[in-house]
Write an enzyme that holds these catalytic residues in place. Structure first.
Site, PDB file in Angstrom:
ATOM      1  N   ASP A 119       0.864  -1.172   0.000  1.00  0.00           N
ATOM      2  CA  ASP A 119       0.000   0.000   0.000  1.00  0.00           C
ATOM      3  C   ASP A 119       0.899   1.219   0.000  1.00  0.00           C
ATOM      4  O   ASP A 119       1.899   1.264   0.728  1.00  0.00           O
ATOM      5  CB  ASP A 119      -0.896   0.008   1.251  1.00  0.00           C
ATOM      6  CG  ASP A 119      -1.963   1.073   1.128  1.00  0.00           C
ATOM      7  OD1 ASP A 119      -3.104   0.737   0.772  1.00  0.00           O
ATOM      8  OD2 ASP A 119      -1.630   2.256   1.369  1.00  0.00           O
ATOM      9  N   SER A 533      -1.645   5.208  -5.977  1.00  0.00           N
ATOM     10  CA  SER A 533      -1.737   3.898  -5.329  1.00  0.00           C
ATOM     11  C   SER A 533      -0.690   2.905  -5.831  1.00  0.00           C
ATOM     12  O   SER A 533      -0.247   2.964  -6.973  1.00  0.00           O
ATOM     13  CB  SER A 533      -3.130   3.343  -5.595  1.00  0.00           C
ATOM     14  OG  SER A 533      -3.109   1.949  -5.603  1.00  0.00           O
TER      15      SER A 533
HETATM   16  C1  MIC Z   1      -5.199   3.927  -2.105  1.00  0.00           C
HETATM   17  O1  MIC Z   1      -5.199   4.747  -1.194  1.00  0.00           O
HETATM   18  O2  MIC Z   1      -5.247   4.246  -3.298  1.00  0.00           O
HETATM   19  C2  MIC Z   1      -5.115   2.453  -1.753  1.00  0.00           C
HETATM   20  C3  MIC Z   1      -6.409   1.852  -2.069  1.00  0.00           C
HETATM   21  O3  MIC Z   1      -4.885   2.297  -0.372  1.00  0.00           O
HETATM   22  C4  MIC Z   1      -3.967   1.858  -2.558  1.00  0.00           C
HETATM   23  C5  MIC Z   1      -3.890   0.404  -2.566  1.00  0.00           C
HETATM   24  C6  MIC Z   1      -4.907  -0.250  -3.444  1.00  0.00           C
HETATM   25  O4  MIC Z   1      -5.170   0.197  -4.548  1.00  0.00           O
HETATM   26  O5  MIC Z   1      -5.427  -1.256  -2.991  1.00  0.00           O
HETATM   27  C7  MIC Z   1      -2.585   2.394  -2.221  1.00  0.00           C
HETATM   28  O6  MIC Z   1      -2.485   3.504  -1.762  1.00  0.00           O
HETATM   29  O7  MIC Z   1      -1.575   1.725  -2.490  1.00  0.00           O
HETATM   30 FE1  SF4 Z   2      -7.100   3.352   2.997  1.00  0.00          FE
HETATM   31 FE2  SF4 Z   2      -7.358   5.758   1.994  1.00  0.00          FE
HETATM   32 FE3  SF4 Z   2      -5.268   5.166   3.460  1.00  0.00          FE
HETATM   33 FE4  SF4 Z   2      -5.474   4.106   1.014  1.00  0.00          FE
HETATM   34  S1  SF4 Z   2      -5.242   6.272   1.524  1.00  0.00           S
HETATM   35  S2  SF4 Z   2      -4.891   3.032   2.913  1.00  0.00           S
HETATM   36  S3  SF4 Z   2      -7.693   3.826   0.913  1.00  0.00           S
HETATM   37  S4  SF4 Z   2      -7.400   5.223   4.158  1.00  0.00           S
END
Ligand code: MIC
Ligand code: SF4
Length: 640
Positions: A119, A533
């Site tokens: 993540d 992400s």
């Molecule tokens: C995000 O904030 O975009 C996520 C969802 O946490 C992603 C991971 C994902 O796409 O599952 C991230 O930040 O890596």
């Molecule tokens: Fe979850 Fe949002 Fe943090 Fe990604 S940015 S880990 S979706 S709370």
């Protein structure tokens, strides 16, 4: 100890290479984390690697993204994750226990350790003095199997903090101010290291807000020293035993130093649709607000929640504004309940959501059409909230709370005296929702539902490719553009063929159909292609549709690594060559094996009769991975 904090931790964990900026090194990974939206693929890949137990000091699997459960898919994924964790020696944080980064900070993070997470906000752990890095699921699976993690030695950007935050100004304003100065590309190839007298004034959760959103600078990671504040936080979590002091040597050399006087900061806000479109809140004061969401891995700590509670206590949210609250963890929610703060928030008319990512990833609470939504989150990419034409603004919990009361964007300093929230001497510690790995792994049956499909694998690398330009896009394309998140798509994260139907859907609804019809294809992008992400689905799903190369002016770090891992050529091109390319052009690349080796490939544009050079900005190891057609092929060859 010598050098920057980053150099010290890298040196302690170095297993291959030398610490020379830009050169590839391999480092030992102490801890890993995964979440449910990237975790299923990571564990399928771990199973494919074929080890018996994870070889890290600690690996944790969290369920926090996919908790809406509008069909069987998410619950099936959770069951798979729970059983595979028990089987392979991984701790399992159940749905409802909280957001991965928040819970990891509370219960597992430790100064001086390395953490690799599937993540992009994994650098939250830098608030505790760990070197915490986000990566694709396959890289995390390989680290769980005990192999080193390879990266280009980052350059270190020093941020020297002086002064102290003024009332109503908070950690979010620090990172928003840095985003205003440095932009979403300012951290590329760098780790941001904080030092200076202002550091002492910030608590661990405040530091974690800043390191969390260092991801939006494009940085590989961000880190704070480990000091008395760190010791106090760990001791309040009953974990003082993992504390150790850590700081940069007085003569440490930084690539560049940015000076930031905390006393000079004022409340800030990022406007749609990029986290670096930052202005002072006062400039937008008076803009009507439809929705306010407070939570996410950036700003859902105990202190954030208690500050919000104190601000709204005894008042009522504006009739035209909805207020949503998602505390970062069960620990925080329990403490808010015990102290009465939750009653204050609910009494003010807020809607309580789960302790999960929720609206941050478009899982519920989508705003109305054309709505203005103020969020204490970290990303405001177009459409990510679930509503294509909503305007998402990123700001502090303080500004969020003030604006929820008045119904318009409000500088919280206009509310009068700021609440003063103390950090607790002791957090409420209850790990009953974190399940330990099975004592007898051989008795565990890994459970797979019909939604769980294997990860796609590329054929071996050819020696020549004929590719159609399927789509040309501009600068700063995010992985949310490539493989969207949100309630409609996240349940398909374990099923790449189904997910692939939605690639680039918000940019070109016909993309998947055209890709399937066209045969091997290429995407053309501007600079910073693939920011945001860490989802490797943004490489896997295009691979499934026949994409074999991306030509871009520059790439974001994690996405480039994911493309390489899945054998998609990440080719860097000049602005001029970018300008000459158009949808539908037919390209030919020959002598691929040699070209990859030389990191220079000649691309013929058959449609306009030109030729240009594209380069590969990858390490030696990535050259071999690409020659094999991806990491799984490479590991397979190495094993033969
Ligand atoms: C995000 O904030 O975009 C996520 C969802 O946490 C992603 C991971 C994902 O796409 O599952 C991230 O930040 O890596
Ligand atoms: Fe979850 Fe949002 Fe943090 Fe990604 S940015 S880990 S979706 S709370």
């Amino acid at each position: 100890m010598k050098g920057t904090l980053v150099e010290q931790i890298l040196q302690e964990h170095l297993v291959e290479g030398d610490l020379k900026a830009g050169d590839e090194i391999g480092i030992r990974i102490d801890q890993t984390l995964t979440q449910d939206a990237t975790g299923t693929m990571a564990y399928l890949q771990l199973e494919a690697i074929g080890i018996d137990r994870v070889r890290t000091e600690l690996s944790v699997s969290y369920v926090d993204h996919n908790t809406l459960q509008t069909g069987f898919e998410n619950a099936d994924d959770h069951r798979y994750l729970q059983s595979v964790a028990a089987r392979y020696g991984v701790w399992f944080s159940r749905a409802g226990n909280g957001i991965c980064h928040q819970v990891h900070l509370e219960r597992f993070g430790a100064p001086g350790k390395t953490l690799l997470g599937s993540d992009s906000h994994t650098p939250t752990g830098g608030g505790l003095g760990m070197l915490a890095i986000g990566a694709g699921g396959l890289d995390v699976a390989v680290a769980m199997a005990g192999a080193p993690y390879y990266l280009a030695t980052p350059r270190v950007l020093g941020v020297r903090l002086t002064g102290q935050l003024s009332p109503w100004v908070s950690a979010k304003d620090v990172i928003l101010a840095l985003l205003a100065r440095l932009s979403v590309k300012g951290g590329v190839g760098r780790v941001v290291e904080y030092f200076g007298p202002g550091v002492d004034t910030l608590t661990v959760p405040e530091r974690a807000t800043i390191t969390n959103m260092g991801a939006e600078l494009g940085a590989t990671s961000s880190i704070f020293p480990s000091d008395e504040q760190t010791r106090r936080f760990l001791s309040a979590q009953d974990r003082e035993d993992v504390w150790r002091p850590l700081q940069a040597a007085p003569d440490a050399e930084y690539e560049e130093i940015v000076e930031l006087d905390l006393s000079s900061l004022e409340p800030m806000i990022a406007q749609p649709h990029s986290p670096d479109r930052v202005v002072p809140v006062s400039e937008l004061a008076g803009t009507p607000v439809d929705q306010v969401c407070i939570g996410s891995c950036t700003n859902s700590s105990y202190k954030d929640m208690m500050t919000v509670a104190a601000t709204v206590a005894g008042k009522t949210v504006h009739p035209d504004t909805a207020l949503m609250i998602s505390p970062g963890s069960r620990q925080i929610l329990l403490m808010m309940t015990a102290s009465g703060a939750l009653s204050d928030i609910i009494g003010a008319g807020a809607r309580l959501l789960e302790t999960a990512c929720g609206p941050c990833i478009g899982m519920g609470a989508a705003p109305g059409s054309g709505a203005v939504s103020l969020r204490s989150f970290n990303r405001n990419f177009e459409g990510r909230s679930g509503t294509a034409d909503a305007g998402i603004y990123l700001t502090s919990p303080e500004t969020c709370a003030a604006s929820a009361l008045t119904g318009v964007i409000t500088d919280p300093r206009t509310l009068g005296e700021a609440p003063h929230v103390q950090m607790p001497e002791h957090f409420s510690v209850d790990d009953s929702m974190i399940l330990p790995p099975a004592e007898k792994p051989e008795d565990v049956e890994v459970q797979r539902g019909p939604n769980i499909r294997p990860a796609p694998r590329r054929e071996p690398m050819q020696d020549s490719l004929e590719l159609t330009v399927l789509l040309k896009v501009g600068d700063n394309i995010t992985t949310d553009h490539i493989s969207p998140a949100g309630a409609a798509y996240l349940p398909l994260r374990s099923n790449v063929p189904a997910l692939a139907e939605h690639v680039f859907e918000r940019v070109d609804p016909e993309f998947a159909r055209r890709a399937t019809e066209s045969g091997p294809s290429v995407i053309v992008g501007g600079s910073n292609y693939g920011q945001g992400s860490s989802r490797e689905h943004a490489a896997m799903a295009p691979l499934h549709l026949g994409v074999r190369a991306v030509l871009a002016v520059s790439f974001a770090r994690i996405h480039l690594a994911n493309l390489v891992n899945f054998g998609i050529l990440p080719l860097t091109i000049s602005e001029t060559d970018y300008n000459a390319l158009a949808d539908g052009h037919q390209l030919r690349i020959e002598a691929l094996q040699d070209g990859i080796q030389a990191r220079k490939l000649t691309v013929s544009n058959l449609s306009i009769g030109t030729e240009f050079t594209a380069s590969l900005e990858v390490t030696d190891r990535q050259v071999h991975i690409l020659q094999a057609g991806g990491l799984l092929n490479y590991v397979g060859q190495a094993a033969q």
